[in-house]
Design an enzyme around this catalytic site. Sequence first.
Site, short mmCIF file in Angstrom:
data_model
loop_
_atom_site.label_atom_id
_atom_site.label_comp_id
_atom_site.label_asym_id
_atom_site.label_seq_id
_atom_site.Cartn_x
_atom_site.Cartn_y
_atom_site.Cartn_z
N ALA A 126 0.95 -1.12 -0.16
CA ALA A 126 -0.01 0.04 0.08
C ALA A 126 0.80 1.11 -0.13
O ALA A 126 2.06 1.15 0.22
CB ALA A 126 -0.94 -0.17 1.25
N LYS A 127 0.35 2.45 -0.40
CA LYS A 127 1.16 3.62 -0.10
C LYS A 127 -0.23 4.59 -0.25
O LYS A 127 -1.31 4.67 -0.73
CB LYS A 127 1.91 3.85 -1.59
CG LYS A 127 3.10 4.69 -1.17
CD LYS A 127 4.24 4.10 -0.47
CE LYS A 127 5.47 5.07 -0.27
NZ LYS A 127 6.47 4.09 0.48
#
Length: 419
Positions: free
Chosen positions: A106-107
């Site tokens: 994720a980011k």
Amino acid sequence: MTIYSGPVFDMAAKQFGVIADYLEIPVDQRDRLLLPKRAVTVACPIRRDDGTIAVFEGYRVQHHLTLGPTKGGTRFASNVDLGEVAALAVWMSWKCAVTGLPYGGAKGGIAVDTKKISRRELEVLARRYMQELIPFVGPHIDVMAPDMGTDEQVMAWFMDTYSMHQGRTVTEIVTGKPVSAGGTLGRREATGRGVAHLARRVMQDLSIEANGATAVVQGFGNVGSIAASELHKAGVKIIAVSDHTTALHRPAGLDVPGLIAHTAQRGSLAGYSNELASDPKSILTMPCDVLVPAAVERVIDANVANNLRCRILAEAANGPTTPDADLILERRKDEIFVIPDIICNAGGVVVSYFEWVQDLAQFFWGEDEVMRREYQILDTAFSNMIERARRDDIYNRTAAMATGVERVRAAKNTRGLFP
């Protein structure tokens, strides 16, 4: 067609295409592996110190949840966009898989120049961003961490905001927190220490003595400065460093502790020395034993790759090398040993995993134990990469990414496709 665009996502997609071809993944299965599961965009209005209202755009991309919750940093920078965030989430997936962590990538990020907002405005913005994301994150859904423009304090604000909403303290919602708020010893230093550890390992394999060896560090933030410090302690001369403000070069070796003290006080390398100032463009192509790009994506393009004069390229940043540059470095693999980013800088997410585990168990380890376990995981991933690269006579990045992609693909195939 895809909602993700821009040079960084295009680069991530091109890298994946190379691996998909190598693994002979059927074309109809590729988008399921590449395209993120979920992308969230949020508007974050805050009241500025002068009483006006400003709205900042925020993003969070969760690449896949096949192996467990997603994991990844949150970046506050003026150039953040959805394509960049998505690419970083994809890379994080391969990084977690190649190191054997039970995470998807994720980011997140907010498009904001943190130098143009006050400390109060930063806190309000961080809390508003987390508040907007509460329906989409959780300790077993998506766990945040710091990245460019964020730090331990921002993570503490994230954790407090989420905890207030839940009505109880939930330390495991973020990692990279202060130790006083449930963080783990060694987390802040983990990425830089891992970079230096793997660089030293390759130096030993190549019979390069640390005493007398030279290194160049491009990007002197948290990761770059700690990598420089660890290499310096091992006897390596740091002959050049740079950040967004300046570049410094001293063939006899720079005073690394002095540089770190200066940046802690001033926030950058600016003003450290006029005599040592150098051309920032020359940093990457200086002759050295170890080159550490520790800044942003896509700094090593085809032109730079042709002119590199290092023996070891230790990728501390995410995506510092473009696919066109990789074609050149693959041809030069007998001259330049590349430690690809998804292994080289994985120490941060490895120790973030340790922090998450400790928070869930409410049982904490000493720093020596954290470091021992970090190096053990990095060494295993590195050894597996080397074994595959030599066995199949392939480039190190291909070997590392192929292992990560294979593990994600195997998990998806085992679980099947939900109707």
